[in-house]
Design a protein around this motif. Structure first.
Motif, mmCIF file in Angstrom:
data_model
loop_
_atom_site.group_PDB
_atom_site.id
_atom_site.type_symbol
_atom_site.label_atom_id
_atom_site.label_comp_id
_atom_site.label_asym_id
_atom_site.label_seq_id
_atom_site.Cartn_x
_atom_site.Cartn_y
_atom_site.Cartn_z
ATOM 1 N N ARG A 176 -31.252 -55.653 -50.936
ATOM 2 C CA ARG A 176 -31.957 -56.713 -51.379
ATOM 3 C C ARG A 176 -32.613 -56.188 -52.535
ATOM 4 N N ALA A 177 -33.055 -57.041 -53.456
ATOM 5 C CA ALA A 177 -34.101 -56.619 -54.669
ATOM 6 C C ALA A 177 -35.494 -56.438 -53.952
ATOM 7 N N GLY A 178 -36.182 -55.610 -54.177
ATOM 8 C CA GLY A 178 -37.462 -55.361 -53.682
ATOM 9 C C GLY A 178 -37.469 -53.941 -52.633
ATOM 10 N N MET A 179 -38.310 -53.920 -51.822
ATOM 11 C CA MET A 179 -38.477 -52.686 -50.931
ATOM 12 C C MET A 179 -37.231 -52.705 -49.971
ATOM 13 N N ASN A 180 -36.549 -51.458 -49.622
ATOM 14 C CA ASN A 180 -35.755 -51.374 -48.692
ATOM 15 C C ASN A 180 -35.842 -50.089 -48.195
ATOM 16 N N GLU A 181 -35.934 -49.899 -46.935
ATOM 17 C CA GLU A 181 -36.141 -48.500 -46.177
ATOM 18 C C GLU A 181 -34.684 -47.922 -46.189
ATOM 19 N N PHE A 182 -34.735 -46.476 -46.475
ATOM 20 C CA PHE A 182 -33.347 -45.671 -46.578
ATOM 21 C C PHE A 182 -33.864 -44.688 -45.548
ATOM 22 N N LEU A 183 -32.766 -44.499 -44.758
ATOM 23 C CA LEU A 183 -32.426 -43.476 -43.525
ATOM 24 C C LEU A 183 -31.380 -42.491 -43.790
ATOM 25 N N VAL A 184 -31.923 -41.202 -44.092
ATOM 26 C CA VAL A 184 -30.950 -40.119 -44.281
ATOM 27 C C VAL A 184 -30.858 -39.448 -42.975
ATOM 28 N N ARG A 232 -36.507 -40.939 -43.238
ATOM 29 C CA ARG A 232 -36.904 -42.167 -43.933
ATOM 30 C C ARG A 232 -37.789 -42.439 -44.846
ATOM 31 N N ARG A 233 -37.542 -43.468 -45.731
ATOM 32 C CA ARG A 233 -38.626 -43.625 -46.813
ATOM 33 C C ARG A 233 -38.056 -45.169 -47.384
ATOM 34 N N ALA A 234 -39.185 -45.644 -47.654
ATOM 35 C CA ALA A 234 -38.747 -46.963 -48.268
ATOM 36 C C ALA A 234 -38.813 -46.818 -50.004
ATOM 37 N N LEU A 235 -38.132 -47.729 -50.789
ATOM 38 C CA LEU A 235 -37.984 -47.459 -51.905
ATOM 39 C C LEU A 235 -37.846 -48.819 -52.763
ATOM 40 N N PRO A 236 -38.465 -49.126 -53.906
ATOM 41 C CA PRO A 236 -37.873 -50.463 -54.383
ATOM 42 C C PRO A 236 -36.609 -50.478 -55.013
ATOM 43 N N VAL A 237 -35.822 -51.152 -55.011
ATOM 44 C CA VAL A 237 -34.483 -51.562 -55.539
ATOM 45 C C VAL A 237 -34.640 -52.709 -56.327
ATOM 46 N N ARG A 238 -33.959 -52.389 -57.765
ATOM 47 C CA ARG A 238 -34.149 -53.603 -58.705
ATOM 48 C C ARG A 238 -32.738 -54.453 -58.628
ATOM 49 N N ASP A 239 -31.673 -53.523 -58.747
ATOM 50 C CA ASP A 239 -30.395 -54.155 -58.808
ATOM 51 C C ASP A 239 -29.487 -53.862 -57.777
ATOM 52 N N PRO A 240 -29.373 -54.671 -56.289
ATOM 53 C CA PRO A 240 -28.657 -54.233 -55.097
ATOM 54 C C PRO A 240 -27.264 -54.099 -55.515
ATOM 55 N N ALA A 241 -26.626 -54.677 -56.432
ATOM 56 C CA ALA A 241 -25.275 -54.606 -56.732
ATOM 57 C C ALA A 241 -24.692 -53.387 -57.407
ATOM 58 N N HIS A 242 -25.800 -52.729 -57.992
ATOM 59 C CA HIS A 242 -25.500 -51.224 -58.562
ATOM 60 C C HIS A 242 -26.482 -50.402 -58.270
ATOM 61 N N ALA A 243 -26.973 -50.263 -57.037
ATOM 62 C CA ALA A 243 -28.059 -49.165 -56.861
ATOM 63 C C ALA A 243 -27.266 -48.107 -56.450
ATOM 64 N N VAL A 244 -27.768 -46.889 -56.826
ATOM 65 C CA VAL A 244 -27.476 -45.508 -56.608
ATOM 66 C C VAL A 244 -28.686 -44.681 -55.796
ATOM 67 N N LEU A 245 -28.513 -44.277 -54.746
ATOM 68 C CA LEU A 245 -29.611 -43.242 -54.101
ATOM 69 C C LEU A 245 -29.286 -41.995 -54.267
ATOM 70 N N HIS A 246 -30.482 -41.242 -54.844
ATOM 71 C CA HIS A 246 -30.177 -39.789 -55.069
ATOM 72 C C HIS A 246 -30.853 -39.226 -54.043
ATOM 73 N N VAL A 247 -30.341 -38.346 -53.589
ATOM 74 C CA VAL A 247 -31.102 -37.470 -52.188
ATOM 75 C C VAL A 247 -30.935 -35.787 -52.606
#
Length: 133
Positions: free
Chosen positions: A44-52, A90-105
């Protein structure tokens, strides 16, 4: 009365279930399998938690003691924190555009010598991706 209550609870439970979003496929880095989960389950737009999640090919042996950093294209690298000794960072990051999100790890490990690398997890479903010439 009991039957009506059970049916109502069943309907409410199914209606409140969160829809599943697109999950990028697992990737392999230095023989370690890396997959991503998000909280909430759908970006979703806003803060999302990512688990690697890093483990062996069978998913049985977690890889701990790695340095893992994550970022979105519009943000700086931030270290993901290990969640116990189970290969989850794990870490939370802001997501601006969920439809085009790319997570760099970014991953760094010591295996006799330091090895490091980057992976990219594209959260946009394949049918929404725009081909670049």
């Amino acid at each position: 009365m009991k039957r009506t209550l059970l049916i109502t609870l069943f309907i409410l439970a199914n209606c409140s279930a969160e829809p599943e979003g697109y999950v990028p496929p697992e990737q392999v880095w230095n023989d370690w399998h890396v997959r991503i989960e998000t909280r909430p389950g759908v970006l979703r737009a806003g803060m999302n938690e990512f688990l690697v999640i890093i483990s062996d090919t069978r998913g049985l042996r977690p890889r701990e003691n790695m340095l893992v950093k994550i970022r979105m294209p519009h943000s700086d690298w931030i270290q993901a924190m290990p969640d116990g000794g189970v290969g989850v960072y794990r870490r939370a990051l802001p997501v601006r555009d969920p439809a085009h999100a790319v997570l760099h790890v970014y991953i760094k490990e010591e295996a006799g010598k330091w090895r490091e690398g980057q992976l990219y997890f594209d959260f946009s479903p394949p049918e929404y991706r725009v081909a670049t010439p």
